[in-house]
Structure formats: C-alpha cells, structure tokens
Design an enzyme around this catalytic site. Structure first.
Site, PDB file in Angstrom:
ATOM      1  CG  HIS A 154      10.703 -22.766   4.558  1.00 19.19           C
ATOM      2  ND1 HIS A 154      11.106 -21.618   3.977  1.00 19.19           N
ATOM      3  CD2 HIS A 154       9.715 -23.098   3.522  1.00 19.19           C
ATOM      4  CE1 HIS A 154      10.639 -21.188   2.662  1.00 19.19           C
ATOM      5  NE2 HIS A 154       9.727 -22.137   2.494  1.00 19.19           N
ATOM      6  NE  ARG A 176      -3.977   2.019   0.312  1.00 24.67           N
ATOM      7  CZ  ARG A 176      -5.058   1.880   0.891  1.00 24.67           C
ATOM      8  NH1 ARG A 176      -5.522   0.645   1.557  1.00 24.67           N
ATOM      9  NH2 ARG A 176      -6.213   2.965   0.985  1.00 24.67           N
ATOM     10  CD  GLU A 228      15.787 -16.363   7.976  1.00 25.29           C
ATOM     11  OE1 GLU A 228      15.468 -17.220   8.992  1.00 25.29           O
ATOM     12  OE2 GLU A 228      15.018 -16.140   7.165  1.00 25.29           O
ATOM     13  NE  ARG A 287      14.169 -13.666  -0.495  1.00 20.64           N
ATOM     14  CZ  ARG A 287      13.708 -14.371   0.449  1.00 20.64           C
ATOM     15  NH1 ARG A 287      13.008 -13.504   1.293  1.00 20.64           N
ATOM     16  NH2 ARG A 287      13.739 -15.588   0.636  1.00 20.64           N
ATOM     17  CG  HIS A 335      15.601 -13.485   4.104  1.00 21.75           C
ATOM     18  ND1 HIS A 335      15.713 -15.009   4.007  1.00 21.75           N
ATOM     19  CD2 HIS A 335      16.282 -12.964   3.341  1.00 21.75           C
ATOM     20  CE1 HIS A 335      16.474 -15.217   3.093  1.00 21.75           C
ATOM     21  NE2 HIS A 335      16.796 -14.211   2.527  1.00 21.75           N
TER      22      HIS A 335
END
Length: 237
Positions: free
Chosen positions: A190, A18, A70, A45, A43
C-alpha cells in the site's frame, strides 16, 4: 530477494472506464511476468469496479508465478477463492464502499472469524496472509489465527517518508521482528513506490513479498512497464 507481486487492479480500472477489453488485464499479467514480476495480485470487490469475477477465472491459467487474491472474506469472495485456488489469499477488512484498503484487521477482536476462514483456505492448500496495521498486538493476534503470513499495511509509512520522517519505519521494523520470532512470513503493501521501496526493504528483516499496484502503474506511464518492473527488482535485492 524480496518478491515483487504486481497488483493489476488499476489496469482493470482503465479498461472499465471505456468498456471493451483494452487494456487486456490477462495480457498485461502475462507481460508483467515476462518482464520479471514474481507474482500477480488482484483485489476483486463486490461491485467489480475494477477486477471482475470473470477476470479472476481468466487469469488463473495464465499465472505462472504466484497468484495472490486479496479481499474481504464475505461468502462470495470465499467461494471464488476456493474454486480458483490461488497461491495465496490475503484477507483485507475493506468496506464495500471503500475507495481502497484503509485499515488492517483487529486480529484479537476478529480472531475466531479469521481462524475459521483461514482453516478453510488452508484445508484447500491455499497460503494465507492477513492485512495488519503496524501494531504489535495485532501481529500477536494474527499468530493465533493460524495464518501463514501477515501483510503490513504501509500507507502510514509511505506518507511520513514523503515528508522526510524516517522514524516512521520503526513500528514496521518492530512488527517484522516480532512476526519472524512468531514464525510468521512477512509481506507488505500500500503506497509503496520506487521512491520509498529500497528504504523500506532495507529496514524490514525477512521481507518475503511486496504487492505494488497504483504507484507501479503510474510510474509506468512515464518510464514504461518493463523498465519499472526491473527498477523495482533492483531495489528489492
């Protein structure tokens, strides 16, 4: 008791969809800790599609439990981790275009690279963990890198458990036993959820920490964040 680290990537995904700063990932992290979470995982990226590099810095002073970052140890990731100095860095070999992490390290093939990266993090007082498949050879390889811990990649277990295949836990138990014998700490993550976490915990000796994001956030839509965190803590006793 196994520690629960809440992965807040999905909170950032919702915010970014948003624009603006709602939901606020820093406030969510503070609340998660107040509700009982014993760590916060992010994490970041390279495309910053959920957690941004700005988030990494803004979260640091608000994490009063454990801060776990991570990611794939490309130069940009290494630089930011060394500046922020989290409690733990978890090395994940995810491709730039991966929707989510989908494999662990081949620790034998990448031993030299991982050893060099881990040595740098440890020189800076950062605990290290390597994301690995439930493969005994890769656990042995992890030991050779000098890492403090491994994180067992649990997607295969979760999918098989959902189908009623309880035998899927066996490779994980074997890897955990080997890791303990080798002096490695054990994390996992996970696709772990309220449905499978208790069984996993009961079958993994010396499990130190689980990192849970997608399932926890999804379950919280129905049950509430504080309630869900408490439910996980009960199942992890």
């Amino acid at each position: 008791m196994t520690k629960l680290s809440v992965n807040i990537n999905k909170v950032a995904t919702l915010r970014n969809a948003r624009g603006g700063n709602v939901p606020n990932v820093v406030e969510f992290a503070k609340d998660a800790q107040r509700y009982g979470a014993q760590g916060i995982t992010i994490h970041p990226r390279p495309d910053q599609r959920h957690i941004t590099y700005k988030d990494v810095y803004e979260l640091k002073p608000e994490i009063c439990t454990e801060y776990n970052i991570e990611g794939n140890p490309i130069k940009e990731f290494i630089d930011i981790v060394l500046k922020v100095k989290p409690t733990q860095v978890t090395l994940v070999p995810d491709a730039v275009d991966a929707i989510t992490s989908n494999a662990g390290w081949d620790t034998k093939k990448h031993q030299q690279f991982l050893s060099e990266v881990i040595a740098e993090f440890k020189r800076n007082g950062i605990r290290t963990s390597i994301f690995v498949d439930p493969n005994l050879s890769h656990v042995e390889g992890a030991k050779l890198t000098g890492t403090d811990r491994i994180e067992l990649y649990t997607e295969a277990f979760a999918h098989q458990y959902e189908r009623g295949n309880l035998e899927a836990i066996k490779p994980y138990t074997a890897c955990a036993e080997l890791a303990t014998d080798l002096g490695l700490g054990i994390n996992a993550g996970h696709d772990l959820s309220l449905n499978n976490i208790q069984f996993f915990k009961q079958n993994i000796p010396e499990l130190l920490e689980v990192s849970i994001g997608h399932a926890l956030i999804t379950e919280s839509l129905y049950l509430g964040v504080e309630n869900v965190i408490q439910m996980y803590l009960q199942k992890l006793k």
